[in-house]
Design a protein around this motif. Structure first.
Motif, PDB file in Angstrom:
ATOM      1  N   HIS A 271       0.963  -1.512   0.000  1.00 46.41           N
ATOM      2  CA  HIS A 271      -0.028  -0.069  -0.042  1.00 46.41           C
ATOM      3  C   HIS A 271       0.923   1.242  -0.023  1.00 46.41           C
ATOM      4  O   HIS A 271       2.166   1.196   0.453  1.00 46.41           O
ATOM      5  CB  HIS A 271      -1.106  -0.122   1.323  1.00 46.41           C
ATOM      6  CG  HIS A 271      -1.802   1.112   1.164  1.00 46.41           C
ATOM      7  ND1 HIS A 271      -1.727   2.199   1.695  1.00 46.41           N
ATOM      8  CD2 HIS A 271      -3.269   1.196   0.522  1.00 46.41           C
ATOM      9  CE1 HIS A 271      -2.713   3.231   1.599  1.00 46.41           C
ATOM     10  NE2 HIS A 271      -3.589   2.374   0.652  1.00 46.41           N
TER      11      HIS A 271
ATOM     12  N   SER B  17      -6.220   1.030  -2.002  1.00 45.24           N
ATOM     13  CA  SER B  17      -7.091  -0.294  -1.504  1.00 45.24           C
ATOM     14  C   SER B  17      -7.910  -0.946  -2.644  1.00 45.24           C
ATOM     15  O   SER B  17      -7.866  -1.987  -2.972  1.00 45.24           O
ATOM     16  CB  SER B  17      -8.181   0.359  -0.408  1.00 45.24           C
ATOM     17  OG  SER B  17      -7.548   1.017   0.534  1.00 45.24           O
TER      18      SER B  17
ATOM     19  N   ASN C 283     -12.292  -0.604   4.452  1.00 40.16           N
ATOM     20  CA  ASN C 283     -11.554  -0.478   5.781  1.00 40.16           C
ATOM     21  C   ASN C 283     -12.474  -0.904   6.991  1.00 40.16           C
ATOM     22  O   ASN C 283     -13.089  -0.081   7.476  1.00 40.16           O
ATOM     23  CB  ASN C 283     -11.286   1.241   5.988  1.00 40.16           C
ATOM     24  CG  ASN C 283     -10.161   1.682   5.354  1.00 40.16           C
ATOM     25  OD1 ASN C 283     -10.224   1.398   3.988  1.00 40.16           O
ATOM     26  ND2 ASN C 283      -9.082   2.461   5.769  1.00 40.16           N
TER      27      ASN C 283
ATOM     28  N   SER D 194     -12.180   4.526  -1.315  1.00 38.63           N
ATOM     29  CA  SER D 194     -12.253   5.697  -1.346  1.00 38.63           C
ATOM     30  C   SER D 194     -12.036   6.405  -2.748  1.00 38.63           C
ATOM     31  O   SER D 194     -12.525   7.457  -2.992  1.00 38.63           O
ATOM     32  CB  SER D 194     -11.067   6.502  -0.499  1.00 38.63           C
ATOM     33  OG  SER D 194      -9.896   5.975  -1.166  1.00 38.63           O
TER      34      SER D 194
ATOM     35  N   HIS E  77      -7.083  13.619   1.136  1.00 36.01           N
ATOM     36  CA  HIS E  77      -7.736  12.249   1.078  1.00 36.01           C
ATOM     37  C   HIS E  77      -9.193  12.619   1.572  1.00 36.01           C
ATOM     38  O   HIS E  77      -9.299  13.275   2.541  1.00 36.01           O
ATOM     39  CB  HIS E  77      -6.903  11.445   1.929  1.00 36.01           C
ATOM     40  CG  HIS E  77      -7.400   9.998   1.571  1.00 36.01           C
ATOM     41  ND1 HIS E  77      -8.420   9.143   2.091  1.00 36.01           N
ATOM     42  CD2 HIS E  77      -6.984   9.057   0.824  1.00 36.01           C
ATOM     43  CE1 HIS E  77      -8.671   8.175   1.804  1.00 36.01           C
ATOM     44  NE2 HIS E  77      -7.449   7.979   0.943  1.00 36.01           N
TER      45      HIS E  77
ATOM     46  N   GLU F 286     -10.836  10.873   3.522  1.00 36.70           N
ATOM     47  CA  GLU F 286     -10.841  10.483   4.936  1.00 36.70           C
ATOM     48  C   GLU F 286     -10.845  11.897   5.888  1.00 36.70           C
ATOM     49  O   GLU F 286     -10.743  11.747   7.358  1.00 36.70           O
ATOM     50  CB  GLU F 286      -9.954   9.471   5.320  1.00 36.70           C
ATOM     51  CG  GLU F 286     -10.294   8.076   4.878  1.00 36.70           C
ATOM     52  CD  GLU F 286      -9.284   7.072   5.093  1.00 36.70           C
ATOM     53  OE1 GLU F 286      -8.099   7.344   6.041  1.00 36.70           O
ATOM     54  OE2 GLU F 286      -9.154   5.937   4.570  1.00 36.70           O
TER      55      GLU F 286
ATOM     56  N   THR G 166      -5.778   7.982  -2.385  1.00 37.22           N
ATOM     57  CA  THR G 166      -4.211   7.910  -2.553  1.00 37.22           C
ATOM     58  C   THR G 166      -3.578   7.570  -3.897  1.00 37.22           C
ATOM     59  O   THR G 166      -2.627   8.518  -4.414  1.00 37.22           O
ATOM     60  CB  THR G 166      -3.568   7.033  -1.801  1.00 37.22           C
ATOM     61  OG1 THR G 166      -4.141   5.631  -2.022  1.00 37.22           O
ATOM     62  CG2 THR G 166      -3.647   7.028   0.004  1.00 37.22           C
TER      63      THR G 166
HETATM   64  P1  13P Z   1      -6.993   4.329  -0.296  1.00 33.25           P
HETATM   65  O1  13P Z   1      -5.558   3.673  -0.237  1.00 33.25           O
HETATM   66  O2  13P Z   1      -8.297   3.736  -0.814  1.00 33.25           O
HETATM   67  O3  13P Z   1      -6.814   5.832  -0.636  1.00 33.25           O
HETATM   68  O4  13P Z   1      -7.341   4.622   1.202  1.00 33.25           O
HETATM   69  C1  13P Z   1      -6.355   5.142   2.389  1.00 33.25           C
HETATM   70  C2  13P Z   1      -6.300   4.569   3.648  1.00 33.25           C
HETATM   71  O5  13P Z   1      -6.554   4.881   4.533  1.00 33.25           O
HETATM   72  C3  13P Z   1      -6.129   3.017   3.380  1.00 33.25           C
HETATM   73  O6  13P Z   1      -6.195   2.393   4.672  1.00 33.25           O
END
Ligand code: 13P
Ligand code: SF4
Length: 365
Positions: A38, A55, A136, A155, A250, A252, A267
């Motif tokens: 990741h 993800s 997640n 995301s 992001h 989140e 990301t």
């Molecule tokens: P992404 O990889 O989907 O952007 O999510 C970030 C993340 O927090 C992964 O746990």
């Protein structure tokens, strides 16, 4: 078969010795092995990955690979997804079993079932509410969605998944990340007052019957401990210092941070946008430090300045648990014919969870 090698022996090795072991094991295992990394992994581990991604991309890569061993340098829920989408037919390995996700831990099956029951006192959730879980989350929550006409999102596809959900039922129960749910709802024109927050520590989420009846999205009160470190004041300071700079975050992040940003995305999206930036441009990036530092170093020779949003060091501490020592340990065991730290999702959870994951893959195709 020989006994498994112990992690203790590897914890004493320095990074260089681990690098040598990892490279040697990769050469021996060849295409029987796929190491997925990741974007939040630290450099010492990330450099060994055969494939990297967000993800969504990593779950698609896991589904496609024919490798016998998938070593997942990420967190627990990602390895579970890899096991589910490969029908338990591969050996999915998480180098350190303590690499979890604090956000994923904020929702569990007991509390989500309780929420569903409490909603039943006001409306028929199986008719009116689509449960949507952010990837997640634990596998049993994905199974809950699969069993209740729901779906998974990441995301990078949350908007498409919410549109699909509203095409079926009038409301969404979104867990565990309130911010991804709220920020995505806003992009679809859903007003803030129609997105209520379900406080899982309070009876009936701390909401009135009317608040639940009028809501379009019920947002679980979870959040990411890394992204909560970013604040609008950090963006305001950057705008004063670099008036023509760009801000990318992001989803989140909080509503306030996302509203103050020029770009919001996963990301993979952040990497794509900044990599395409004009030389001479300045970027403030609101996501995990390892990704931002790598991007800063990559873009510097191209004349693009990349700056981390917070003055504090905020890394994902659970991603950080995967170190070269654990990677070398699991790979040396594979070379010795031992599978350690295999992640297996029981069939009764994997089957409905897969249904919710497959729906997501269909929606984004
Ligand atoms: P992404 O990889 O989907 O952007 O999510 C970030 C993340 O927090 C992964 O746990
Ligand atoms: Fe979980 Fe946040 Fe770490 Fe991602 S960055 S794995 S959401 S704690």
């Amino acid at each position: 078969m020989s006994a498994a090698l112990k992690i203790d022996q590897f914890n004493l090795l320095d990074d260089e010795s681990c690098d040598a072991r990892i490279e040697a094991a990769k050469a021996i295992l060849g295409d029987r092995l796929a190491i997925l990394g990741h974007h939040y992994q630290r450099d010492e581990v990330f450099k060994h990955a055969h494939f990297s991604g967000d993800s969504l991309k990593l779950s698609q890569l896991a589904a496609k690979t024919t490798a016998e061993y998938i070593v997942f340098c990420g967190v627990h829920f990602m390895a579970e997804v890899a096991d589910i989408v490969t029908d338990g037919q591969r050996n999915v390995i998480l180098p350190d079993l303590a690499a979890g996700c604090s956000m994923a831990d904020m929702a569990n099956l007991v509390k989500v079932r309780k929420c569903w029951e409490e909603l039943s006192a006001i409306l028929d959730p199986d008719e009116k509410v689509t449960p949507v879980t952010y990837i997640n989350s634990a596998a049993d929550l994905k199974a809950f969605c699969g069993n209740h006409g729901g779906i998974v999102c990441t995301s990078s596809n949350a908007r498409a998944v919410l549109e699909w959900s509203f095409g079926r039922r009038e409301k969404v129960l979104f867990f565990p990340d309130q911010h991804l749910g709220r920020n995505t709802g806003l992009t679809m024109g859903i007003p803030l007052e129609q997105m209520v927050t379900w406080d899982f520590m309070k009876p009936r989420g701390g909401l009135t019957d009317d608040e639940i009846r009028n809501a379009r999205i019920i947002l679980w009160k979870g959040f990411c401990s890394v992204h909560q470190m970013f604040h609008p004041a950090q963006i305001e300071k950057f705008r004063r210092e670099v008036p023509n700079g760009h801000v990318i975050s992001h989803p989140e992040n909080s509503y306030e941070v996302c509203q103050a940003s020029d770009f919001v995305g996963s990301t993979e999206y952040i990497l794509r946008i900044v990599r395409a930036a004009e030389p001479g441009s300045h970027w403030l990036v609101g996501t995990e430090l390892n990704l931002v530092n790598r991007l800063r170093d990559e873009m510097k020779p191209k004349g693009v300045t990349v700056q981390f949003m917070s003055p504090m060091v905020c890394m994902c501490s659970t991603m950080f648990r995967t170190d070269p020592q654990h990677l070398a340990w699991v790979l040396d065991n594979l070379v010795a014919g031992q599978v350690v730290n295999r992640i297996r999702v029981p069939q009764e959870i994997a089957v409905p969870a897969r249904r919710a994951l497959d729906l997501m893959m269909e929606v984004v195709d």
